[in-house]
Motif scaffolding. Structure first.
Motif, PDB file in Angstrom:
ATOM      1  N   TYR A  43       2.917   5.884  -2.934  1.00 56.56           N
ATOM      2  CA  TYR A  43       4.058   6.678  -3.380  1.00 56.56           C
ATOM      3  C   TYR A  43       3.997   6.934  -4.886  1.00 56.56           C
ATOM      4  O   TYR A  43       4.226   8.047  -5.348  1.00 56.56           O
ATOM      5  CB  TYR A  43       5.365   5.973  -3.008  1.00 56.56           C
ATOM      6  N   PHE A  44       3.677   5.900  -5.664  1.00 54.34           N
ATOM      7  CA  PHE A  44       3.632   6.066  -7.111  1.00 54.34           C
ATOM      8  C   PHE A  44       2.436   6.878  -7.581  1.00 54.34           C
ATOM      9  O   PHE A  44       2.525   7.641  -8.528  1.00 54.34           O
ATOM     10  CB  PHE A  44       3.651   4.704  -7.818  1.00 54.34           C
ATOM     11  N   PHE A  45       1.290   6.748  -6.919  1.00 59.40           N
ATOM     12  CA  PHE A  45       0.104   7.482  -7.355  1.00 59.40           C
ATOM     13  C   PHE A  45       0.112   8.932  -6.905  1.00 59.40           C
ATOM     14  O   PHE A  45      -0.295   9.824  -7.631  1.00 59.40           O
ATOM     15  CB  PHE A  45      -1.173   6.792  -6.862  1.00 59.40           C
ATOM     16  N   VAL A  46       0.566   9.196  -5.696  1.00 61.21           N
ATOM     17  CA  VAL A  46       0.516  10.553  -5.151  1.00 61.21           C
ATOM     18  C   VAL A  46       1.868  11.245  -5.254  1.00 61.21           C
ATOM     19  O   VAL A  46       1.937  12.468  -5.273  1.00 61.21           O
ATOM     20  CB  VAL A  46       0.040  10.521  -3.679  1.00 61.21           C
ATOM     21  N   GLY A  47       2.935  10.515  -5.370  1.00 58.31           N
ATOM     22  CA  GLY A  47       4.280  11.074  -5.353  1.00 58.31           C
ATOM     23  C   GLY A  47       4.542  12.103  -6.431  1.00 58.31           C
ATOM     24  O   GLY A  47       5.167  13.125  -6.193  1.00 58.31           O
ATOM     25  N   GLY A  48       4.067  11.896  -7.635  1.00 60.59           N
ATOM     26  CA  GLY A  48       4.344  12.813  -8.723  1.00 60.59           C
ATOM     27  C   GLY A  48       3.289  13.869  -8.940  1.00 60.59           C
ATOM     28  O   GLY A  48       3.402  14.684  -9.844  1.00 60.59           O
ATOM     29  N   SER A  49       2.272  13.904  -8.116  1.00 59.69           N
ATOM     30  CA  SER A  49       1.170  14.836  -8.358  1.00 59.69           C
ATOM     31  C   SER A  49       1.426  16.231  -7.806  1.00 59.69           C
ATOM     32  O   SER A  49       0.632  17.129  -8.016  1.00 59.69           O
ATOM     33  CB  SER A  49      -0.121  14.291  -7.751  1.00 59.69           C
ATOM     34  N   GLY A  50       2.508  16.417  -7.085  1.00 60.76           N
ATOM     35  CA  GLY A  50       2.813  17.733  -6.532  1.00 60.76           C
ATOM     36  C   GLY A  50       2.028  18.031  -5.271  1.00 60.76           C
ATOM     37  O   GLY A  50       1.973  19.171  -4.827  1.00 60.76           O
TER      38      GLY A  50
ATOM     39  N   GLY B 258       0.815  -1.219   0.000  1.00 58.65           N
ATOM     40  CA  GLY B 258       0.000   0.000   0.000  1.00 58.65           C
ATOM     41  C   GLY B 258       0.842   1.258   0.000  1.00 58.65           C
ATOM     42  O   GLY B 258       0.538   2.222  -0.707  1.00 58.65           O
ATOM     43  N   ILE B 259       1.904   1.277   0.763  1.00 55.76           N
ATOM     44  CA  ILE B 259       2.802   2.440   0.807  1.00 55.76           C
ATOM     45  C   ILE B 259       3.461   2.648  -0.552  1.00 55.76           C
ATOM     46  O   ILE B 259       3.570   3.777  -1.044  1.00 55.76           O
ATOM     47  CB  ILE B 259       3.873   2.262   1.915  1.00 55.76           C
ATOM     48  N   ILE B 260       3.895   1.570  -1.179  1.00 53.05           N
ATOM     49  CA  ILE B 260       4.533   1.684  -2.507  1.00 53.05           C
ATOM     50  C   ILE B 260       3.529   2.225  -3.528  1.00 53.05           C
ATOM     51  O   ILE B 260       3.860   3.119  -4.312  1.00 53.05           O
ATOM     52  CB  ILE B 260       5.064   0.298  -2.956  1.00 53.05           C
ATOM     53  N   LEU B 261       2.315   1.691  -3.536  1.00 51.84           N
ATOM     54  CA  LEU B 261       1.296   2.180  -4.471  1.00 51.84           C
ATOM     55  C   LEU B 261       0.970   3.648  -4.208  1.00 51.84           C
ATOM     56  O   LEU B 261       0.829   4.437  -5.138  1.00 51.84           O
ATOM     57  CB  LEU B 261       0.024   1.333  -4.370  1.00 51.84           C
TER      58      LEU B 261
END
Length: 126
Positions: A22-29, A17-20
């Motif tokens: 990170y990928f979904f919210v990490g690049g959204s600013g 869940g943490i990895i997912l």
């Protein structure tokens, strides 16, 4: 099922869940301020806009030998005085911000509009 297996499955699911996330919210600013109260929201809102200095403020900066980095420090670490601010206006709200920069007590008035923040008045308190 043993309690140990439950913890292992929980840990694996939590990690995935943490990895997912990170990928979904990490690049959204998206950003998260730890102290996200009204004071922090107003200061951040003013910080991200284009800043304009009125003629009075420009003269006060020159007279008191203050540079614009002091204004930036005030917008990061200052306190919004909501009791002295006028937040009931429809178009541009007026905020009074007080704080310390380079061992000087400063108080400024900011007109916060949709796309621009105008520093209308600056006062050195000490």
């Amino acid at each position: 099922m043993r309690i140990r297996y439950r913890f292992v499955f929980y840990g694996i699911g939590f990690f995935i869940g943490i990895i997912l996330l990170y990928f979904f919210v990490g690049g959204s600013g998206a950003s998260c301020d730890m102290s996200y109260g009204p004071n922090a929201r107003v200061l951040k809102n003013i910080r991200i806009k284009e800043r304009v200095f009125s003629e009075i403020t420009t003269q006060q900066l020159i007279d008191n030998k203050i540079d614009t980095s002091s204004i930036s420090t005030l917008l990061r670490k200052g306190n919004v005085l909501f009791s002295e601010s006028n937040t009931n206006l429809d178009s541009c709200k007026i905020y009074v911000i007080e704080g310390t920069s380079k061992k000087r007590e400063l108080k400024m008035t900011v007109q916060n509009c949709d796309s621009i923040a105008t520093i209308q008045h600056l006062e050195v308190l000490n």
